[in-house]
Scaffold this motif. Structure first.
Motif, PDB file in Angstrom:
ATOM      1  N   ASN A 158      25.948  36.396  44.340  1.00 32.03           N
ATOM      2  CA  ASN A 158      25.152  35.604  43.414  1.00 32.03           C
ATOM      3  C   ASN A 158      23.671  35.933  43.521  1.00 32.03           C
ATOM      4  O   ASN A 158      22.935  35.876  42.548  1.00 32.03           O
TER       5      ASN A 158
ATOM      6  N   ARG B 268      37.894  34.572  37.213  1.00 31.63           N
ATOM      7  CA  ARG B 268      37.882  33.423  38.123  1.00 31.63           C
ATOM      8  C   ARG B 268      36.984  32.306  37.603  1.00 31.63           C
ATOM      9  O   ARG B 268      37.329  31.117  37.704  1.00 31.63           O
ATOM     10  N   GLU B 269      35.853  32.677  37.022  1.00 32.27           N
ATOM     11  CA  GLU B 269      34.937  31.669  36.488  1.00 32.27           C
ATOM     12  C   GLU B 269      35.529  30.954  35.276  1.00 32.27           C
ATOM     13  O   GLU B 269      35.403  29.736  35.145  1.00 32.27           O
ATOM     14  N   ARG B 270      36.169  31.716  34.396  1.00 26.07           N
ATOM     15  CA  ARG B 270      36.700  31.145  33.147  1.00 26.07           C
ATOM     16  C   ARG B 270      38.067  30.502  33.336  1.00 26.07           C
ATOM     17  O   ARG B 270      38.384  29.481  32.713  1.00 26.07           O
TER      18      ARG B 270
ATOM     19  N   SER C  49      29.947  33.415  28.679  1.00 29.16           N
ATOM     20  CA  SER C  49      31.157  34.217  28.878  1.00 29.16           C
ATOM     21  C   SER C  49      31.206  35.384  27.906  1.00 29.16           C
ATOM     22  O   SER C  49      31.541  36.516  28.278  1.00 29.16           O
TER      23      SER C  49
ATOM     24  N   ASN D 189      34.851  37.838  44.981  1.00 27.28           N
ATOM     25  CA  ASN D 189      34.711  37.553  43.558  1.00 27.28           C
ATOM     26  C   ASN D 189      35.842  36.705  42.988  1.00 27.28           C
ATOM     27  O   ASN D 189      35.810  36.352  41.815  1.00 27.28           O
ATOM     28  N   GLY D 190      36.836  36.402  43.806  1.00 23.86           N
ATOM     29  CA  GLY D 190      37.874  35.483  43.350  1.00 23.86           C
ATOM     30  C   GLY D 190      39.298  35.973  43.354  1.00 23.86           C
ATOM     31  O   GLY D 190      40.207  35.259  42.923  1.00 23.86           O
TER      32      GLY D 190
ATOM     33  N   GLN E  82      35.564  38.550  38.737  1.00 22.84           N
ATOM     34  CA  GLN E  82      34.621  37.433  38.798  1.00 22.84           C
ATOM     35  C   GLN E  82      34.647  36.618  37.500  1.00 22.84           C
ATOM     36  O   GLN E  82      34.663  35.378  37.532  1.00 22.84           O
ATOM     37  N   ARG E  83      34.674  37.309  36.360  1.00 17.56           N
ATOM     38  CA  ARG E  83      34.667  36.612  35.074  1.00 17.56           C
ATOM     39  C   ARG E  83      35.953  35.809  34.855  1.00 17.56           C
ATOM     40  O   ARG E  83      35.919  34.685  34.346  1.00 17.56           O
TER      41      ARG E  83
ATOM     42  N   ALA F 283      24.381  35.108  36.062  1.00 15.43           N
ATOM     43  CA  ALA F 283      25.071  33.821  35.974  1.00 15.43           C
ATOM     44  C   ALA F 283      24.606  33.004  34.771  1.00 15.43           C
ATOM     45  O   ALA F 283      25.309  32.101  34.310  1.00 15.43           O
TER      46      ALA F 283
ATOM     47  N   PRO G   3      39.954  29.316  36.480  1.00 11.40           N
ATOM     48  CA  PRO G   3      40.017  29.087  37.934  1.00 11.40           C
ATOM     49  C   PRO G   3      41.421  29.006  38.531  1.00 11.40           C
ATOM     50  O   PRO G   3      41.597  29.240  39.728  1.00 11.40           O
TER      51      PRO G   3
ATOM     52  N   GLN H 140      27.727  34.166  49.800  1.00 12.46           N
ATOM     53  CA  GLN H 140      27.349  34.070  48.397  1.00 12.46           C
ATOM     54  C   GLN H 140      26.390  35.194  48.015  1.00 12.46           C
ATOM     55  O   GLN H 140      25.612  35.075  47.081  1.00 12.46           O
TER      56      GLN H 140
END
Length: 217
Positions: A146, A71-73, A157, A97-98, A68-69, A153, A75, A143
């Motif tokens: 979340n 994917r967020e940072r 980071s 989660n990505g 997840q982290r 969230a 993409p 979702q």
């Protein structure tokens, strides 16, 4: 050439995967990591296109959270999960989660290679030994994560990197060394985490981390 990072807590597994991947045209292993935090730091330092990530690398951050982290940072990062977990819950959550791909460690080398080629072409790939139902796809696209992780969230980071290390009992000095930051910065992150999540002590933080599957023992 697609540059690959391998994250697995077993050195012999990392070596075997490196040998296999480096034999393939257009793929090169450029870095290795033994846990989620180390993998995240390697991505920050190295020019990586794809990460092959184990879900369980104890003691440390859960691979689901690392996914997840990342994917967020990052993409655009290609994420291939290579796990012993065949349970649908793990598969659904990893994809949710990505992750771009999920491959079982019990499968043949061809499955991993197919996953790498698919992800390199910006396509998803699920191990042929895994059957996704309509319910699974609905779960992946939901979702719910979340909702369950409300408050998480809001963390930065770096705070998301610090939290599991606190829960695992690392000292400020040890955390600072692992993340290449000062102890004062660690203290500031800890205070911010407690403020944002409403923790009064470490016991509450550990309970939160365990309840939400942020760490593996």
């Amino acid at each position: 050439m697609h540059k690959v990072l391998i994250a697995d807590d077993h050195a012999i597994v990392r070596s075997g995967l490196s040998f296999l991947i480096n034999q393939q045209t257009n793929f090169q292993v450029v870095a290795q990591a033994a846990n989620g935090n180390e993998a995240f730091l390697q991505i920050e330092r190295a020019d990586v296109d794809i990460i092959v990530l184990d879900l369980n690398m104890p003691p440390g951050e859960s691979g689901l959270i690392t996914t997840q982290r990342i994917r967020e940072r990052y993409p655009k990062m290609g994420i291939v999960i290579l796990s012993m977990h065949e349970e649908q819950e793990y598969i659904d959550k990893a994809m949710q989660n990505g992750a771009n791909s999920y491959v079982l460690k019990s499968s043949s080398d061809d499955e991993l290679l197919s996953a790498l080629k698919s992800v390199a072409n910006h396509q998803t790939y699920v191990d042929q030994n895994i059957i996704l139902t309509k319910t699974d796809l609905a779960e992946i696209n939901s979702q719910k994560v979340n909702v369950k992780m409300k408050g998480y969230a809001d963390l930065s980071s770096r705070e998301k990197e610090v939290l599991p290390l606190i829960a695992l009992g690392y000292s400020n000095k040890e955390i600072a060394k692992k993340l290449f930051i000062s102890t004062k910065t660690v203290e500031a992150h800890k205070a911010s985490i407690n403020r944002k999540l409403g923790f009064k002590n470490r016991v509450e933080l550990v309970h939160y981390a365990l309840h939400h599957g942020l760490i593996d023992f």
